[in-house]
Design an enzyme around this catalytic site. Structure first.
Site, short mmCIF file in Angstrom:
data_model
loop_
_atom_site.label_atom_id
_atom_site.label_comp_id
_atom_site.label_asym_id
_atom_site.label_seq_id
_atom_site.Cartn_x
_atom_site.Cartn_y
_atom_site.Cartn_z
N GLU A 182 8.22 68.91 -42.68
CA GLU A 182 9.21 68.51 -41.67
C GLU A 182 10.34 67.84 -42.45
O GLU A 182 10.17 66.73 -42.95
CB GLU A 182 8.54 67.59 -40.65
CG GLU A 182 9.28 67.52 -39.34
CD GLU A 182 10.24 66.38 -39.29
OE1 GLU A 182 11.43 66.61 -39.60
OE2 GLU A 182 9.82 65.26 -39.00
N GLY A 235 9.98 64.34 -44.90
CA GLY A 235 10.90 63.68 -45.81
C GLY A 235 12.06 64.59 -46.14
O GLY A 235 12.41 65.48 -45.35
N SER A 236 12.63 64.39 -47.31
CA SER A 236 13.84 65.13 -47.66
C SER A 236 13.53 66.59 -48.00
O SER A 236 12.42 66.92 -48.45
CB SER A 236 14.51 64.46 -48.86
OG SER A 236 13.64 64.51 -49.96
N THR A 237 14.52 67.44 -47.81
CA THR A 237 14.36 68.86 -48.14
C THR A 237 14.10 69.00 -49.65
O THR A 237 13.30 69.85 -50.07
CB THR A 237 15.62 69.63 -47.70
OG1 THR A 237 15.74 69.46 -46.28
CG2 THR A 237 15.51 71.11 -48.00
N CYS A 266 15.74 62.21 -38.80
CA CYS A 266 16.08 63.60 -39.10
C CYS A 266 16.64 64.33 -37.88
O CYS A 266 17.22 65.40 -38.01
CB CYS A 266 14.87 64.33 -39.68
SG CYS A 266 13.42 64.12 -38.65
N VAL A 310 12.49 66.97 -51.79
CA VAL A 310 11.08 66.72 -52.14
C VAL A 310 10.17 67.77 -51.50
O VAL A 310 9.20 68.21 -52.11
CB VAL A 310 10.66 65.27 -51.75
CG1 VAL A 310 9.17 65.06 -51.97
CG2 VAL A 310 11.46 64.25 -52.56
N GLY A 311 10.50 68.20 -50.29
CA GLY A 311 9.71 69.25 -49.63
C GLY A 311 9.64 70.51 -50.47
O GLY A 311 8.58 71.12 -50.63
N PRO A 356 2.10 56.64 -47.89
CA PRO A 356 3.28 56.27 -47.11
C PRO A 356 4.48 56.04 -48.03
O PRO A 356 4.32 56.00 -49.25
CB PRO A 356 2.87 54.96 -46.43
CG PRO A 356 1.70 54.44 -47.20
CD PRO A 356 1.16 55.53 -48.08
N SER A 357 5.65 55.86 -47.44
CA SER A 357 6.82 55.58 -48.26
C SER A 357 6.66 54.24 -48.97
O SER A 357 6.15 53.28 -48.40
CB SER A 357 8.07 55.52 -47.38
OG SER A 357 9.14 54.98 -48.11
P1 ADP Z 1 13.90 59.93 -48.11
O1 ADP Z 1 15.12 60.42 -48.83
O2 ADP Z 1 13.97 60.06 -46.65
O3 ADP Z 1 13.35 58.65 -48.63
P2 ADP Z 1 11.95 61.34 -49.64
O4 ADP Z 1 11.69 62.78 -49.52
O5 ADP Z 1 12.52 60.84 -50.91
O6 ADP Z 1 12.82 61.02 -48.38
O7 ADP Z 1 10.65 60.49 -49.35
C1 ADP Z 1 9.69 60.83 -48.37
C2 ADP Z 1 8.31 60.59 -48.93
O8 ADP Z 1 8.15 61.43 -50.07
C3 ADP Z 1 8.07 59.16 -49.42
O9 ADP Z 1 6.74 58.80 -49.16
C4 ADP Z 1 8.30 59.29 -50.91
O10 ADP Z 1 7.63 58.31 -51.67
C5 ADP Z 1 7.70 60.65 -51.16
N1 ADP Z 1 8.15 61.29 -52.42
C6 ADP Z 1 9.32 61.15 -53.05
N2 ADP Z 1 9.34 61.90 -54.19
C7 ADP Z 1 8.15 62.53 -54.25
C8 ADP Z 1 7.53 63.44 -55.17
N3 ADP Z 1 8.17 63.85 -56.26
N4 ADP Z 1 6.28 63.87 -54.89
C9 ADP Z 1 5.62 63.46 -53.78
N5 ADP Z 1 6.14 62.61 -52.90
C10 ADP Z 1 7.38 62.14 -53.10
#
Ligand code: ADP
Length: 475
Positions: free
Chosen positions: A247, A225-227, A281, A229-230, A173-174
């Site tokens: 997503e 999550g964010s594009t 989102c 990190v995706g 989770p976050s």
């Molecule tokens: P937001 O900007 O909405 O916080 P993120 O994409 O940063 O979106 O975060 C969404 C999820 O991805 C969170 O659980 C965060 O810890 C995870 N996350 C962030 N960076 C990475 C990474 N390099 N590898 C895997 N998961 C990540």
């Protein structure tokens, strides 16, 4: 003393000395600490998920479905405490958290039901001595990575469907909102989900992401999550050619045509914009209003913005804090960038005195497409307002973005509804409605908003593989 939460690995809670702090965004006070997983523990979780998968995937769908129905019931019974945890760690109004628990629980019930209807297919074979068919099998160990804006619903939408399909899951989770997921983990044990089928690890996102994507045991990554990190996860999953669902971000247009019912459009917009303080989102991110009703709708907006109550999610409010200082700075920088490029503030425009992480509901006029507020996901209670004349120009402008998640529009003309849906490059539409979230929605987007869909009649599909059999009958 605040509580220290452990990691859930193979049905047991494991605590570590190294922890991360979880803060209440309303006042920045520490509410709990959460163990940070070590490399050995992450690897252990992966290994144990593999063992658990072998057993769980062979249990009858009827039993899997029953256990998920238990979980659904238990989540509903714990609605109050789950809602409070969501508000405590995310800041959203408690009324929204209660809706989230029902929404989150609905994915569990739906997945339990869909698992009973999972089937392969048998064909009329073109070769007379052969039977031809395909069967569906769970993909294997699933890694689920979830964001902070829906600490329960984004977890259940993935986890329940994966478990219903017969997979085991490692959830990360976050780090901003791990407590709801951990409480959900406690409830999963109570429901009878066997050890190792559902694991939760927290800690260093980069490290966890790396180990999960590089592991050949993990067969599927499902991420919200964010594009940015995706894209990274997609790249890192290539070495093991993982099945991946993403997503990602959105840049949702909200369009008001000249024949719209303006009162309804206003309320639909308020819901689509201010749910979770604009931090979803599918939040309305750009507001387009036809020139014939522009002045009127703008003044309705200003009056309505004045009524919005901003404050602590535990009070009777409409808009809570932003999740972090980073989020607040981003919103502020979009406002500054717009002002520099000639935009005019119609309402709000600065930090709110409700608390450290609050921003005023803000309406920005005189916007152009070079501005960050128009191009990027704002993820806050701010909205650019754009006047439009012709439908053709509107469609071009609305599609001029790398995102394609949700779009909303208000009109009474049925022929226009079809036309707009056909021409806009988006995955989900709210027509005369500011709400599109339900377990029935194949949730997901086009372009850089992601890959695949979650929920809906196909909710198990992302967690299933297809095996084709061409069987020559030789006895
Ligand atoms: P937001 O900007 O909405 O916080 P993120 O994409 O940063 O979106 O975060 C969404 C999820 O991805 C969170 O659980 C965060 O810890 C995870 N996350 C962030 N960076 C990475 C990474 N390099 N590898 C895997 N998961 C990540």
């Amino acid at each position: 003393m605040v509580k220290n939460y452990g990691l859930l690995i193979d049905g047991k809670w494991v605590e570590n000395k190294k922890t991360l702090n979880v803060l209440n965004p309303f006042n920045q006070k520490k509410i709990a600490s959460v163990s940070i997983a070590s490399v050995a523990q992450i690897k252990n979780a992966i290994q144990n998920s593999q063992y658990a998968f072998k057993k769980w995937s062979r249990i009858s769908v009827k039993d899997r479905s029953q256990i998920l129905k238990n979980l659904f019931r238990i989540v509903k019974e714990n609605k109050k405490s789950l809602s409070e945890t969501i508000t405590m760690e995310s800041g959203k109004p408690i009324s929204e958290s209660m809706v989230e628990v029902d929404y989150g629980a609905s994915f569990i019930e739906w997945a339990a039901e869909q698992s009973l209807g999972s089937y392969g297919k048998i064909f009329e074979s073109p070769e007379l001595d052969k039977k031809m068919f395909y069967i569906k099998k769970p993909v294997g160990v699933v890694a689920a990575i979830t964001p902070w804006n829906f600490p329960l619903a984004m977890v259940t939408r993935k986890v329940a469907a994966a478990i219903a399909a017969g997979c085991s899951v490692i959830l990360k989770p976050s780090e901003l909102t791990p407590l709801t997921a951990l409480k959900f983990g406690e409830l999963s044990i109570e429901s009878g989900i066997p050890s190792g089928v559902f694991n939760i690890i927290n800690g260093d996102a980069q490290l966890i992401g790396k180990l999960l994507t590089e592991s050949s045991i993990v067969k599927k990554i499902t991420f919200t999550g964010s594009t940015k990190v995706g894209k990274l996860l997609m790249k890192n999953s290539s070495s093991t050619v993982k099945n991946i669902s993403l997503e990602l971000g959105g840049n949702a247009p909200f369009i008001v045509f000249d024949d719209a019912n303006l009162d309804e459009a206003l309320e639909g917009f308020i819901a689509a914009k201010f749910r979770n303080a604009g931090q979803t989102c599918i939040s309305a991110n750009r507001l387009f209003v036809n020139e014939k009703v522009f002045e009127k709708f703008q003044s309705m907006l200003v009056n309505r913005f004045k009524q919005l109550r901003v404050g602590n999610g535990f009070d009777d409010v409409d808009v809570g804090p932003l999740i972090s200082n980073e989020a607040l700075e981003k919103v502020e920088s979009h406002i500054k960038d717009a002002a520099k490029k000639g935009a005019k503030l119609v309402f709000g425009g600065k930090r709110s005195d409700a608390g450290e992480l609050f921003f005023e509901p803000t309406l920005v006029g005189n916007v152009n497409k070079q501005m960050q507020i128009f191009k990027k996901e704002n993820f806050g209670p701010i909205i650019p307002l754009v006047k439009f004349k012709s439908e053709k120009d509107l469609i071009e402008l609305v599609n001029d973005t790398e995102y394609g998640l949700a779009a909303y529009f208000y009109t009474k003309k049925t022929s226009r509804i079809w036309e707009i849906v056909e021409n806009l490059e988006y995955g989900m539409f709210g027509v005369n409605s500011g709400k599109i979230s339900t377990y029935l929605n194949p949730f997901g987007g086009l372009k850089e908003s992601g890959i695949g869909r979650e929920g809906s009649l196909q909710c198990l599909e992302p967690f299933l593989e297809t095996k084709f059999i061409s069987w020559r009958v030789n006895d």
